[in-house]
Design a protein around this motif. Structure first.
Motif, short mmCIF file in Angstrom:
data_model
loop_
_atom_site.label_atom_id
_atom_site.label_comp_id
_atom_site.label_asym_id
_atom_site.label_seq_id
_atom_site.Cartn_x
_atom_site.Cartn_y
_atom_site.Cartn_z
N MET A 92 0.84 -1.20 0.00
CA MET A 92 0.00 0.00 0.00
C MET A 92 0.87 1.25 0.00
O MET A 92 0.63 2.19 -0.77
N ASN A 93 1.87 1.27 0.85
CA ASN A 93 2.76 2.43 0.94
C ASN A 93 3.45 2.71 -0.40
O ASN A 93 3.59 3.87 -0.80
N ASP A 94 3.86 1.66 -1.09
CA ASP A 94 4.56 1.80 -2.36
C ASP A 94 3.66 2.37 -3.46
O ASP A 94 4.16 2.89 -4.45
N HIS A 95 2.33 2.24 -3.31
CA HIS A 95 1.41 2.65 -4.37
C HIS A 95 0.48 3.79 -3.96
O HIS A 95 -0.56 3.99 -4.60
N MET A 96 0.85 4.53 -2.93
CA MET A 96 0.09 5.71 -2.52
C MET A 96 1.01 6.91 -2.51
O MET A 96 2.17 6.81 -2.13
N GLU A 97 0.45 8.04 -2.89
CA GLU A 97 1.16 9.31 -2.77
C GLU A 97 0.73 9.95 -1.45
O GLU A 97 -0.32 9.61 -0.89
N GLU A 98 1.52 10.88 -0.95
CA GLU A 98 1.18 11.59 0.28
C GLU A 98 -0.19 12.25 0.10
O GLU A 98 -0.48 12.84 -0.93
N GLY A 99 -1.03 12.10 1.11
CA GLY A 99 -2.38 12.67 1.09
C GLY A 99 -3.44 11.73 0.55
O GLY A 99 -4.63 12.00 0.68
N GLU A 100 -3.03 10.61 -0.04
CA GLU A 100 -3.99 9.64 -0.57
C GLU A 100 -4.40 8.64 0.51
O GLU A 100 -3.74 8.55 1.56
N SER A 101 -5.44 7.87 0.21
CA SER A 101 -5.87 6.83 1.13
C SER A 101 -6.31 5.59 0.34
O SER A 101 -6.61 5.67 -0.84
N MET A 102 -6.32 4.48 1.04
CA MET A 102 -6.87 3.21 0.55
C MET A 102 -7.78 2.69 1.65
O MET A 102 -7.74 3.18 2.78
N GLU A 103 -8.57 1.69 1.31
CA GLU A 103 -9.48 1.09 2.30
C GLU A 103 -9.28 -0.41 2.34
O GLU A 103 -9.05 -1.04 1.30
N ILE A 104 -9.37 -0.95 3.54
CA ILE A 104 -9.37 -2.40 3.73
C ILE A 104 -10.70 -2.75 4.38
O ILE A 104 -11.10 -2.13 5.37
N TYR A 105 -11.39 -3.71 3.82
CA TYR A 105 -12.67 -4.15 4.38
C TYR A 105 -12.68 -5.66 4.46
O TYR A 105 -12.22 -6.35 3.54
N SER A 106 -13.19 -6.19 5.55
CA SER A 106 -13.27 -7.64 5.76
C SER A 106 -14.70 -8.04 6.06
O SER A 106 -15.41 -7.33 6.78
#
Length: 186
Positions: free
Chosen positions: A131-145
């Protein structure tokens, strides 16, 4: 690959990753070499498959060989964005991926099953690094289970959390829980 958490008959706790942009899918973190079947050491156990069935026709076939259980642990990422049931997921991001690995660690696990604990740490670390490798500063991702048959059920907002990658330190406790949405920011 470690087995997924199970709940009752034919129920699997599935994990999903949402992103604003396409991510590389595939297998990550596995450490193996290739060996011909004939060169792989065989067990003396009389119930081992190679002692029950003649597998000599595989002698020149290459197989992945892992030196340890930790080497055989990794992260699997599969694009599920185009699948029809994707719309049922509670992820707000346009690109969605199924993720597989061992995503739970605890102090009890560290004491009772150190190998499972280390496998969990490795898989969690691989996921967060990806995730860190594919996000720029200020961006977000979501994890849902959620459990596989419960895609349409509401998430549990009490479990929702935010994880800021630059400040996050993986300790002895981490879990991706049922009906939990984690917003990961950078």
């Amino acid at each position: 690959m470690p087995p997924k958490a199970e709940r009752g008959a034919n129920m699997t706790l599935n994990h999903y990753l949402g992103s604003d942009r396409p991510l590389p899918a595939g297998s990550f973190g596995y450490v193996f070499s290739y060996q011909k079947y004939a060169d792989i050491p065989k067990s003396d156990d009389p119930s081992a498959l190679h002692n029950i069935i003649d597998l000599s026709h595989l002698n020149d076939t290459l197989f992945q060989v892992f030196e340890s259980d930790l080497d055989a642990a990794g992260l699997e990422i599969a694009d599920v964005t185009a699948l029809p049931w994707r719309q049922k997921l509670l992820i707000t991001k346009p690109y969605v991926y199924g993720i597989s690995g061992s995503f739970t660690i605890s102090k009890e696990m560290r004491e009772q099953s150190p190998l499972s604990f280390e496998i969990g740490r490795k898989c969690i670390g691989l996921l967060l690094s990806h995730m860190n490798d594919h996000m720029e500063e200020g961006e977000s991702m979501e994890i849902y289970s959620c459990w596989d048959s419960e895609l349409e059920m509401d998430r549990n907002p009490e479990l929702d959390s935010t994880l800021h990658l630059p400040d996050f330190q993986l300790g002895d406790v981490f879990e991706l829980a049922d009906k939990q949405l984690i917003r990961v920011t950078k």
